[in-house]
Design an enzyme around this catalytic site. Structure first.
Site, mmCIF file in Angstrom:
data_model
loop_
_atom_site.group_PDB
_atom_site.id
_atom_site.type_symbol
_atom_site.label_atom_id
_atom_site.label_comp_id
_atom_site.label_asym_id
_atom_site.label_seq_id
_atom_site.Cartn_x
_atom_site.Cartn_y
_atom_site.Cartn_z
ATOM 1 C CE LYS A 1 -1.872 -31.580 -18.612
ATOM 2 N NZ LYS A 1 -0.644 -31.100 -17.972
ATOM 3 C CE1 TYR B 1 -2.070 -28.597 -10.317
ATOM 4 C CE2 TYR B 1 -0.687 -26.661 -10.638
ATOM 5 C CZ TYR B 1 -0.871 -28.025 -10.714
ATOM 6 O OH TYR B 1 0.149 -28.828 -11.176
ATOM 7 C CB SER C 1 3.066 -27.410 -9.352
ATOM 8 O OG SER C 1 2.905 -26.395 -10.317
#
Ligand SMILES: NC(=O)c1ccc[n+]([C@@H]2O[C@H](COP(=O)([O-])OP(=O)(O)OC[C@H]3O[C@@H](n4cnc5c(N)ncnc54)[C@H](O)[C@@H]3O)[C@@H](O)[C@H]2O)c1
Length: 306
Positions: free
Chosen positions: A176, A138, A115
């Protein structure tokens, strides 16, 4: 070919599964359905394991079956607001470790989702040579995935390729919730007749990338010349004002933008992926401009509505 796709019921994963099946491949999906949904896979022809990858013994589950030709690993906690550090690290890192152990045992190439979150506050354009400085757990979990991959790739005869996705948007995001793209959220607001709300004065922006290009990057990455972590974005910067203008124009709505004060002390105002490394290693070159992608996406969302 026989491919294993983890997280295949999610947004990116299901688009990848569809593409692989359309190209004539056999696909097996592992997904614990924590943020994915079976509706993303309507029409799927393969096998499905509803398992938590961080607890799954892939070697024994798939023992006695013909080995896969490659693994695409998309499974992850994707809600970046989850603050339970241990939970995030266990699911994301242990899940990946199990995928790597399985792949190394069968000498398979691996393509996995990293990411842009690894960059944190690094200045734009974000390049792979910058030192990761994640702002949340994250992003930290993804930076650790890249470290684990780099270790595993040393002396390995196949490639392990991490793709640092920037802000992906497109069909399949519906499940999501708050973690769906800003483009999807703005579309929903405007469809509900509400003014699109963005921070003053809408000139902040991101590198938004259409999901079709992200799927293409995954497929191209299988034949990468080398292992490593590579940026996957559109390679362009798009302001929030441009998002709103394009959605407004696509929907033919006359809703004024509601600008409000940004409540955050720190806010990343600008992301923009340097995508040259992915171009050099495996020929990645995005095909859809952000404006074209938004127009196509709105058309798809509107046709579903009907
Ligand atoms: N969408 C983006 O903008 C973006 C940006 C950067 C990185 N990524 C990465 O891309 C990948 C796909 O993200 P997405 O946007 O499709 O999100 P998503 O939430 O739709 O997909 C993730 C999928 O993984 C599954 N999953 C989660 N934990 C699991 C586990 N322990 N075992 C098995 N399945 C599990 C979920 O049920 C879901 O189907 C993720 O790794 C994410 O971190 C996405």
């Amino acid at each position: 070919m026989r491919y294993l796709v983890t997280g295949g019921a999610g947004f990116v994963g299901s688009n990848l599964v569809r593409r692989l099946e359309a190209d004539g491949h056999d696909v097996t999906v592992i997904d614990d359905l924590s943020s994915g949904h079976f509706k993303n896979l309507v029409g799927f022809r393969g096998d499905f394991y509803a398992e938590d990858i961080s607890r799954m013994d892939l070697v024994s589950v798939f023992a006695g079956r013909p080995a896969f030709d490659a693994v695409f690993h998309q499974a992850s906690i994707t809600d970046t607001t989850v603050m339970d550090q241990r939970f995030m690290m266990e699911r994301n890192v242990e899940g990946f470790r199990r995928v790597i152990d399985y792949a190394l045992r069968h000498t398979l190439p691996v393509v996995y989702a990293s990411s842009a979150g690894v960059y944190g506050a690094n200045p734009s354009p974000q390049t792979e040579t910058q030192t990761p400085a994640p702002m949340n757990v994250y992003g930290f979990s993804k930076a650790v995935l890249d470290n684990v991959a780099a270790q595993a790739a040393k002396g390995y005869s196949r490639t392990i390729v991490g793709l640092r996705y920037f802000n992906v948007f497109g069909p399949g995001e519906d499940f999501k919730g708050a973690a769906a793209s800003m483009i999807y959220q703005l579309y929903r607001q405007m469809k509900a007749g509400k003014a699109p709300r963005i921070f003053k004065w809408g000139e902040q922006g991101r590198d938004f990338v259409y999901v079709g290009d992200v799927v293409e990057a995954n497929i191209l990455a299988l034949s990468s010349r080398r292992s490593g972590s590579f940026n996957v974005g559109s390679g362009s910067f798009t302001t929030f004002n441009t998002l709103v203008d394009t959605i407004r124009e696509s929907l033919k709505l006359d809703l004024k933008t509601d600008y409000f004060d940004n409540p955050y002390d720190f806010y990343q105002e600008h992301t923009h992926a340097d995508i040259r490394a992915a171009g050099e290693a495996f020929g990645y070159s995005p095909k859809t401009t952000v404006v074209e992608g938004i127009r196509e996406y709105v058309r798809i969302l509107e046709s579903r509505g009907r």
